[in-house]
Design a protein around this motif. Structure first.
Motif, PDB file in Angstrom:
ATOM      1  N   LEU A 427       0.825  -1.206   0.000  1.00 31.27           N
ATOM      2  CA  LEU A 427       0.000   0.000   0.000  1.00 31.27           C
ATOM      3  C   LEU A 427       0.862   1.259   0.000  1.00 31.27           C
ATOM      4  O   LEU A 427       0.569   2.222  -0.710  1.00 31.27           O
ATOM      5  CB  LEU A 427      -0.928   0.009   1.216  1.00 31.27           C
ATOM      6  CG  LEU A 427      -2.120  -0.943   1.220  1.00 31.27           C
ATOM      7  CD1 LEU A 427      -3.027  -0.636   2.409  1.00 31.27           C
ATOM      8  CD2 LEU A 427      -2.922  -0.847  -0.068  1.00 31.27           C
ATOM      9  N   LYS A 428       1.914   1.251   0.803  1.00 25.53           N
ATOM     10  CA  LYS A 428       2.801   2.421   0.869  1.00 25.53           C
ATOM     11  C   LYS A 428       3.453   2.667  -0.489  1.00 25.53           C
ATOM     12  O   LYS A 428       3.553   3.813  -0.952  1.00 25.53           O
ATOM     13  CB  LYS A 428       3.870   2.213   1.937  1.00 25.53           C
ATOM     14  CG  LYS A 428       3.340   2.227   3.360  1.00 25.53           C
ATOM     15  CD  LYS A 428       4.459   1.922   4.354  1.00 25.53           C
ATOM     16  CE  LYS A 428       3.952   1.849   5.774  1.00 25.53           C
ATOM     17  NZ  LYS A 428       5.020   1.474   6.726  1.00 25.53           N
ATOM     18  N   LEU A 431       0.858   4.060  -2.828  1.00 25.01           N
ATOM     19  CA  LEU A 431       0.521   5.433  -2.473  1.00 25.01           C
ATOM     20  C   LEU A 431       1.578   6.399  -3.008  1.00 25.01           C
ATOM     21  O   LEU A 431       1.241   7.467  -3.537  1.00 25.01           O
ATOM     22  CB  LEU A 431       0.387   5.564  -0.956  1.00 25.01           C
ATOM     23  CG  LEU A 431      -0.093   6.927  -0.446  1.00 25.01           C
ATOM     24  CD1 LEU A 431      -1.491   7.230  -0.977  1.00 25.01           C
ATOM     25  CD2 LEU A 431      -0.076   6.961   1.074  1.00 25.01           C
ATOM     26  N   ALA A 435      -0.075   8.811  -5.738  1.00 23.48           N
ATOM     27  CA  ALA A 435      -0.325  10.138  -5.169  1.00 23.48           C
ATOM     28  C   ALA A 435       0.285  11.216  -6.055  1.00 23.48           C
ATOM     29  O   ALA A 435      -0.326  12.271  -6.279  1.00 23.48           O
ATOM     30  CB  ALA A 435       0.217  10.217  -3.747  1.00 23.48           C
ATOM     31  N   LEU A 448      -6.364   2.730  -5.344  1.00 26.17           N
ATOM     32  CA  LEU A 448      -5.008   2.578  -4.819  1.00 26.17           C
ATOM     33  C   LEU A 448      -4.504   1.153  -4.959  1.00 26.17           C
ATOM     34  O   LEU A 448      -3.314   0.928  -5.194  1.00 26.17           O
ATOM     35  CB  LEU A 448      -4.995   2.990  -3.339  1.00 26.17           C
ATOM     36  CG  LEU A 448      -3.667   2.858  -2.611  1.00 26.17           C
ATOM     37  CD1 LEU A 448      -2.646   3.845  -3.167  1.00 26.17           C
ATOM     38  CD2 LEU A 448      -3.868   3.082  -1.107  1.00 26.17           C
ATOM     39  N   TYR A 449      -5.399   0.192  -4.810  1.00 24.02           N
ATOM     40  CA  TYR A 449      -4.981  -1.217  -4.779  1.00 24.02           C
ATOM     41  C   TYR A 449      -6.118  -2.037  -5.364  1.00 24.02           C
ATOM     42  O   TYR A 449      -7.284  -1.796  -5.064  1.00 24.02           O
ATOM     43  CB  TYR A 449      -4.714  -1.624  -3.328  1.00 24.02           C
ATOM     44  CG  TYR A 449      -4.396  -3.092  -3.107  1.00 24.02           C
ATOM     45  CD1 TYR A 449      -3.085  -3.549  -3.068  1.00 24.02           C
ATOM     46  CD2 TYR A 449      -5.421  -4.021  -2.914  1.00 24.02           C
ATOM     47  CE1 TYR A 449      -2.810  -4.893  -2.855  1.00 24.02           C
ATOM     48  CE2 TYR A 449      -5.151  -5.360  -2.704  1.00 24.02           C
ATOM     49  CZ  TYR A 449      -3.841  -5.788  -2.681  1.00 24.02           C
ATOM     50  OH  TYR A 449      -3.564  -7.118  -2.466  1.00 24.02           O
ATOM     51  N   LEU A 462      -9.441   5.533  -2.764  1.00 26.22           N
ATOM     52  CA  LEU A 462      -9.344   6.727  -1.934  1.00 26.22           C
ATOM     53  C   LEU A 462     -10.360   7.754  -2.420  1.00 26.22           C
ATOM     54  O   LEU A 462     -10.436   8.054  -3.607  1.00 26.22           O
ATOM     55  CB  LEU A 462      -7.937   7.326  -2.005  1.00 26.22           C
ATOM     56  CG  LEU A 462      -6.775   6.459  -1.514  1.00 26.22           C
ATOM     57  CD1 LEU A 462      -5.499   7.280  -1.461  1.00 26.22           C
ATOM     58  CD2 LEU A 462      -7.068   5.852  -0.154  1.00 26.22           C
ATOM     59  N   ASP A 465      -9.960  11.988   1.980  1.00 27.86           N
ATOM     60  CA  ASP A 465      -9.355  11.429   3.193  1.00 27.86           C
ATOM     61  C   ASP A 465     -10.075  10.175   3.669  1.00 27.86           C
ATOM     62  O   ASP A 465      -9.799   9.676   4.752  1.00 27.86           O
ATOM     63  CB  ASP A 465      -9.352  12.473   4.312  1.00 27.86           C
ATOM     64  CG  ASP A 465     -10.758  12.960   4.653  1.00 27.86           C
ATOM     65  OD1 ASP A 465     -11.710  12.592   3.932  1.00 27.86           O
ATOM     66  OD2 ASP A 465     -10.899  13.705   5.631  1.00 27.86           O
ATOM     67  N   VAL A 467     -11.279   6.055   2.956  1.00 28.48           N
ATOM     68  CA  VAL A 467     -10.828   4.846   2.265  1.00 28.48           C
ATOM     69  C   VAL A 467     -12.016   3.906   2.116  1.00 28.48           C
ATOM     70  O   VAL A 467     -12.681   3.557   3.097  1.00 28.48           O
ATOM     71  CB  VAL A 467      -9.702   4.147   3.047  1.00 28.48           C
ATOM     72  CG1 VAL A 467      -9.224   2.905   2.292  1.00 28.48           C
ATOM     73  CG2 VAL A 467      -8.543   5.102   3.288  1.00 28.48           C
ATOM     74  N   ILE A 494      -4.230  -1.177   6.893  1.00 28.89           N
ATOM     75  CA  ILE A 494      -4.625   0.004   6.108  1.00 28.89           C
ATOM     76  C   ILE A 494      -4.400   1.314   6.854  1.00 28.89           C
ATOM     77  O   ILE A 494      -3.759   2.232   6.312  1.00 28.89           O
ATOM     78  CB  ILE A 494      -6.082  -0.139   5.625  1.00 28.89           C
ATOM     79  CG1 ILE A 494      -6.162  -1.209   4.526  1.00 28.89           C
ATOM     80  CG2 ILE A 494      -6.616   1.189   5.083  1.00 28.89           C
ATOM     81  CD1 ILE A 494      -7.583  -1.607   4.160  1.00 28.89           C
ATOM     82  N   LEU A 498      -1.510   3.999   5.490  1.00 26.04           N
ATOM     83  CA  LEU A 498      -1.965   5.243   4.877  1.00 26.04           C
ATOM     84  C   LEU A 498      -1.927   6.420   5.834  1.00 26.04           C
ATOM     85  O   LEU A 498      -2.228   7.552   5.440  1.00 26.04           O
ATOM     86  CB  LEU A 498      -3.383   5.065   4.332  1.00 26.04           C
ATOM     87  CG  LEU A 498      -3.575   3.916   3.315  1.00 26.04           C
ATOM     88  CD1 LEU A 498      -4.992   3.917   2.771  1.00 26.04           C
ATOM     89  CD2 LEU A 498      -2.564   4.026   2.179  1.00 26.04           C
TER      90      LEU A 498
END
Length: 727
Positions: A427-428, A431, A435, A448-449, A462, A465, A467, A494, A498
């Motif tokens: 995820l990171k 992102l 992003a 995102l995924y 997303l 703000d 999810v 998560i 995030l």
């Protein structure tokens, strides 16, 4: 009274062992366990004492005999052979409860009828007088259990089930039965803690059942002391003097117990609607001096007893059955573990849950577990000692330990499993990648995924703000417990990955949909939020429906429509919430018309248009698209349609199938297309194949690749799209 009887004590399944010990302590002899019951020998005095003092039994049944039965007639004769004049007056009232089957008795109603007939016929007088039937408050309630050719005939001494103590006239949505609550307190060791003067707290107390049962144990109050009517009240074998003596002894014990300094017993409940019912229940139980209930969120739970004593934290957190419960419950259990670590050092904790996998997510190890049944739900009681060695220690806490600091632990991130950490790392990485792209393209909402790691089959979007998580239902070949564990691993990861609060995550399960199921309402929060896309504002609802009101994969197609709409007459078929219409209006469309079968989504569409300042000249019409096209005679320069794969709405004739019905649908739409106009046709049916005849009649260009943005490149089959024009 020295006559001895066989007693059968019934109880909820899984309480048999505890009931066996309790019944022996109260005087039941030669006791043995059966399924959901304990059987033994006792005097009438012991039977009365069990009625008064058993915290665990449902019924105290006094057996009148066991008979071999091989037919309904033989059952009648066995029941008729009992001298019912010893038990009931001919003018009395009777109720019969029958369970089991066999020996030609295939349903309980028939069995109960044969038993009733036998008793009535035995008691009928020469003048024809006979007992009446009263199912609510009879003078005598008779139980017959038929099993393996043997009928056991008993008198119910309790009347109503003993779990109904009489104090709980108001209850919450998922009440815990009083005798099960008592059993959990016994397994948690509360009687010994109460003897030591310890405290008790319930951070999710509902209407106060744990609190009241705990206080009655601590104050030595017989659980059924306040009951006014008993099953033996109208029984001819009842000995009032013996009962009065036992009742007076119990009353004296309760008076002495309540005269002691009360223990610190407190409950906290987030729902303000349950506070007064809980207080009413406590007052009916006569425990207002012992038990206090306050409104309070779990986030602020911190028991502070008056003498600083530790004790027992006990609660029954929700287990969840509704769509999207997984995330909220995971974070609730994590937060419960955090509050125990932060605010309850030195306490014992007893967590009763029908979702033990969630119990593991508290970050605290249970030193003992007990299996229970809560109705039909298999459940576990997790016993935990809240000690420093139990904590999941983060870097900051580890540093403090190295320095010998003894402060209470601060909130630390929940330690992720190995798989959860891998998922967080992915995820990171995503992102960081998306992003930058989203900022550059001024995109607020994106995917995102999308099942990047096959074992974590989720779609994560997303919305600013917030999810939005959709779990793809695992195939039947995947072990359900393992799939659930992986889901919980992902949900735990998560917020950490995030950098958001857990409350910002919404989870839903996406299964293979048929008809209009994906559009059915799943919740009732009614909360809409504004998001921006291509200079327009759109309303999304992340909680109430499987889809949010905005198909993110169609972003490029909506923006294309906005660029091409200037001065054109735009038609949006199967318009859903009309997001493409808003884009067309923003792009300068001369007029727009949007058609959908759902009034709910047309109302949503109206709000989307109004949010952007567009008036009623942008028409919305409710109708079945095929029928509407057949009747319409308008012309349109730009048409967009994204039909469902299947639809069988009650408002339409027959069933719509996009593969089968595509030719007629496209032909009808092309008949409404003005010269030089364009039809954009899209759908998300993975196995869809465009009919070759359409390509021969019209100029057809597949533009799927042009309508897939960066966030959906991993899943290029998310939809297919075509540009269709007249030849």
């Amino acid at each position: 009274m020295t006559d001895r009887y066989e007693l059968i004590l019934t109880c909820p399944k899984s309480l048999e062992g505890l009931l066996l010990q309790e019944a022996a302590d109260l005087g039941l002899e030669a006791a043995r366990e059966q399924v959901a019951a304990v059987v033994g020998q006792a005097t009438l005095e012991t039977a009365y004492r069990l009625c008064l003092w058993s915290r665990l039994a449902n019924r105290v049944l006094l057996s009148l005999g066991r008979f071999e039965v091989d037919s309904a007639q033989q059952l009648y004769e066995a029941i008729h052979g009992i001298d019912w004049h010893e038990h009931l007056l001919p003018e009395g009232s009777l109720a019969v409860e029958f369970s089991g089957r066999g020996a030609g008795i295939d349903n309980t109603h028939f069995g109960a009828l044969k038993v009733k007939d036998a008793i009535v016929d035995r008691l009928r007088t020469a003048s024809g007088q006979r007992p009446s039937i009263d199912k609510i408050a009879p003078d005598l309630r008779v139980h017959v259990r038929l099993e393996r050719g043997q009928a056991v005939v008993s008198i119910d001494l309790a009347g109503q089930s003993l779990h109904q103590r009489g104090y709980r006239l108001q209850q919450g949505a998922a009440p815990l039965k009083e005798n099960l609550a008592a059993a959990l307190l016994l397994r948690a060791g509360w009687p010994a803690l109460a003897e030591q003067g310890r405290a008790l707290a319930d951070p999710m107390c509902g209407v106060g059942t744990f609190l009241i049962e705990a206080a009655m144990m601590a104050a030595d109050i017989a659980p059924n002391l306040r009951r006014e009517r008993w099953g033996f009240s109208g029984w001819l074998g009842h000995v009032p003097a013996l009962w009065s003596r036992l009742h007076a002894q119990a009353q004296a014990r309760a008076t002495a117990g309540l005269a002691k300094p009360p223990l610190w017993i407190r409950g906290y409940e987030a729902d303000p609607r349950l506070i007064q019912p809980a207080r009413n229940n406590i007052e009916r139980a006569g425990l207002s001096a012992w038990v206090k209930v306050y409104q309070g969120e779990l986030a602020t739970f911190e028991p502070v007893p008056d003498r600083g004593q530790a004790g027992l934290v006990i609660c029954n957190p929700p287990y969840g059955e509704r769509l999207g419960d997984e995330a909220s419950l995971l974070y609730l259990y994590q937060h419960l573990g955090e509050r125990l670590r932060v605010a309850c050092l030195g306490w014992e904790a007893a967590i009763f849950t029908a979702a033990p996998e969630l119990g593991k997510r508290m970050g605290l190890r249970s030193h003992k577990q007990y299996a229970f049944w809560n109705g039909a739900l298999p459940s576990k009681l997790l016993l935990i000692r809240v000690e420093p060695t139990q904590f999941v220690i983060g870097a900051r806490e580890a540093g403090k330990e190295a320095q010998g600091q003894q402060d209470r632990p601060e909130s630390a991130p929940v330690r992720l499993s190995e798989g959860g950490q891998m998922f967080a790392n992915r995820l990171k990485k995503n992102l960081r990648q998306f992003a930058k792209w989203a900022r550059r393209e001024s995109i607020e909402c994106y995917r995102l995924y999308d099942a990047d790691m096959p074992e974590y089959a989720l779609a994560i979007d997303l919305y600013g703000d917030r999810v939005h998580v959709q779990e793809y239902a695992p195939p039947r070949s995947i072990d359900a417990d393992k799939a659930q564990a992986r889901l919980l691993d992902a949900l735990a990861a998560i917020p950490q990955a995030l950098g958001i609060d857990a409350s910002q995550v919404v989870v839903k399960r996406r299964e293979r949909q048929s008809g209009t199921r994906q559009y059915e309402r799943q919740g009732s929060e009614g909360t809409f939020r504004e998001v921006e896309e291509g200079g327009v504002k759109l309303l999304v609802n992340l909680t109430d429906y499987l889809d949010t009101g905005l198909f993110l994969d169609h972003r490029p197609l909506r923006l294309r429509i906005q660029r091409e709409a200037a001065g054109k007459r735009f038609l949006n078929l199967f318009c859903y919430t009309a997001t493409a219409t808003v884009h067309a209006a923003k792009g300068g469309a001369r007029s727009t018309l949007s058609v959908d079968l759902s009034r709910t989504y047309l109302d949503w569409a109206r709000r989307n248009l109004a949010l952007n300042g567009f008036s009623e000249k942008h028409r919305l019409e409710q109708g079945d698209v095929m029928e509407w096209l057949d009747a319409d005679r308008g012309q349109y320069d730009l048409i967009f349609m994204d039909p469902p794969t299947f639809s069988n709405s009650k408002r339409m004739e027959g069933v719509f199938d996009v593969q089968r019905d595509q030719v007629r649908l496209i032909d009808l739409a092309m008949a409404r297309l003005a010269p030089g106009g364009t039809l954009y046709f899209s759908n998300n049916f993975r196995r869809f194949a465009l009919e070759e005849g359409l390509c021969q009649r019209y100029r057809v260009e597949e533009i799927s690749d042009q309508t897939i943005d960066e966030d959906f490149r991993r899943n290029p089959k998310i939809h297919r799209a075509w540009k269709i024009q007249a030849r």
